[in-house]
Write a protein that holds these residues in place. Structure first.
Motif, PDB file in Angstrom:
ATOM      1  N   VAL A  18       0.855  -1.187   0.000  1.00 31.07           N
ATOM      2  CA  VAL A  18       0.000   0.000   0.000  1.00 31.07           C
ATOM      3  C   VAL A  18       0.889   1.233   0.000  1.00 31.07           C
ATOM      4  CG1 VAL A  18      -1.569   1.377   1.433  1.00 31.07           C
ATOM      5  CG2 VAL A  18      -2.024  -1.053   1.077  1.00 31.07           C
ATOM      6  N   LEU A  23      -4.027   0.680  -2.597  1.00 36.30           N
ATOM      7  CA  LEU A  23      -3.513  -0.672  -2.758  1.00 36.30           C
ATOM      8  C   LEU A  23      -2.741  -0.771  -4.072  1.00 36.30           C
ATOM      9  CD1 LEU A  23      -3.402  -3.631  -1.783  1.00 36.30           C
ATOM     10  CD2 LEU A  23      -5.548  -4.016  -3.015  1.00 36.30           C
ATOM     11  N   LEU A 120      -9.584   1.722   2.513  1.00 42.09           N
ATOM     12  CA  LEU A 120      -8.936   1.566   1.210  1.00 42.09           C
ATOM     13  C   LEU A 120      -9.892   1.911   0.073  1.00 42.09           C
ATOM     14  CD1 LEU A 120      -7.020  -1.770   1.815  1.00 42.09           C
ATOM     15  CD2 LEU A 120      -5.949   0.328   0.984  1.00 42.09           C
ATOM     16  N   TYR A 319      -2.439  -1.230   4.971  1.00 38.89           N
ATOM     17  CA  TYR A 319      -3.136   0.057   5.059  1.00 38.89           C
ATOM     18  C   TYR A 319      -3.016   0.652   6.465  1.00 38.89           C
ATOM     19  CZ  TYR A 319      -6.994   3.416   5.160  1.00 38.89           C
ATOM     20  OH  TYR A 319      -7.753   4.562   5.314  1.00 38.89           O
TER      21      TYR A 319
END
Length: 351
Positions: A18, A23, A120, A319
């Motif tokens: 990430v 991503l 995300l 993340y």
């Protein structure tokens, strides 16, 4: 900050990259086919599979993303809760990389990563009320920020996901059985009076699904014709009988209603700006719809991750790891794995 996320808390070996909250790529190896033979996860086999697949997955991830090891800025790893042997494999790999590459290391609370995974895909408004529903946990959190989680209610015995798996096993459904109960439930209407909503006649926010599991077991003893003779019956195209579908629908409804009751009760105690639904069981069709209906009634946005982010994955570790890293939080090489049942300390070193 390019962050590598490493997830080995249970039976999924997952790696992801990430950068700036986006991503870049991920690689994952599932162990479902292996553990389905035993009808559940075998911890020793799980840890050996992590050990076997981690390095090839890492090489595959770098190649897919066109990244070299020197490009990685931060290494994040799930430190718990989970199966201790599995966690130790991921932790050992992460520490080795951090030492060899001279990169910072950050341990991630697997549960917090689940709750923030939807970040995300969409913005999360804080403070948020988070409902985490998985195989090992059914928890409610008041999340003031990515660094401030207050546990309001927790699993006292069996979590919702564990109840799904056990009931599926009673019915002789293939492992993991929750997906089959969800699918069969859509073929019939539920009977709200068939099973009791467990542990709701109180004023707390904790969960207990052991009583519901026992109620289903007792029902099936009296109605053993509903139990499949062989798992092989559930082949592609299999359609359950109406009576079996109704049992699945009623069980599904009971869990969804129990979650809604506790979450509604929590909304009377805290004032969030959003509600998060997360964890593997958050992929359940009826549970998603039930919580979505509650959010519409309460005029609150629902933060709902896509189904691929509900199950264990490396993206959520990367993340949340990046969020921690950007804030200057990290760990030393003495970072410890924390198994299920033990509290994970907030023991970050401020850089």
């Amino acid at each position: 900050m390019l962050c590598l996320g490493i997830e080995t808390s249970c039976d999924e070996t997952a790696l992801a990259l990430v950068d700036k909250g986006k991503l870049i790529g991920e690689s994952i190896a599932s162990q479902i086919d292996i553990h389905s033979i035993f009808g559940g996860i075998v911890p020793e086999i799980a840890s050996r599979e992590h050990l076997r697949t981690l390095v090839p997955l890492f090489d595959d991830l770098l190649q897919k993303c066109g990244v070299e090891t020197k490009d990685i800025d931060l290494i994040a790893v799930a430190r718990g809760p989970g199966l201790l042997g599995s966690l130790l494999v991921g932790l050992g790999f992460a520490k080795g990389l951090a030492l060899a590459l001279d990169k910072p290391l950050v341990g991630v609370n697997h549960l917090y990563a689940h709750l923030l995974a939807a970040g995300l895909e969409q913005e999360i408004e804080f403070p948020s009320l988070g409902l985490l529903v998985s195989g090992g946990h059914t928890h409610i959190y008041f999340i003031r920020s990515p660094f401030d989680f207050e546990l309001l209610g927790k699993t006292l015995d069996d979590a919702a996901g564990e109840a799904f798996d056990k009931v599926a096993k009673f019915l002789n459904l293939p492992y993991p059985g929750g997906v089959y109960i969800d699918r069969f439930a859509q073929e019939a209407d539920p009977d709200p009076g068939l099973f009791p909503r467990p542990y709701v006649d109180n004023d707390n926010l904790d969960f207990s699904f052991s009583g519901l599991k026992t109620a289903v077991a007792n029902f099936l003893k009296k109605n053993d014709h509903l139990v499949l003779k062989s798992m092989d019956e559930v082949a592609p195209g299999f359609t359950p009988g109406l009576e079996l579908a109704a049992v699945c629908a009623s069980f599904n409804w009971t869990i969804a209603e129990t979650l809604k009751i506790k979450l509604s009760r929590a909304l009377k105690r805290v004032k969030p700006r959003s509600i998060i639904l997360a964890g593997g069981v958050a992929a359940n069709t009826l549970i998603r719809q039930t919580i979505e209906d509650l959010c519409q009634k309460e005029n609150l946005p629902l933060v709902l991750p896509s189904k691929k982010l509900c199950t264990d994955n490396g993206a959520m570790i990367a993340y949340y790891g990046e969020i921690l890293g950007v804030a200057g939080l990290k760990h030393g090489l003495d970072l410890e794995a924390i198994p299920r049942g033990k509290k994970i300390p907030w023991d970050y070193i401020k850089d």
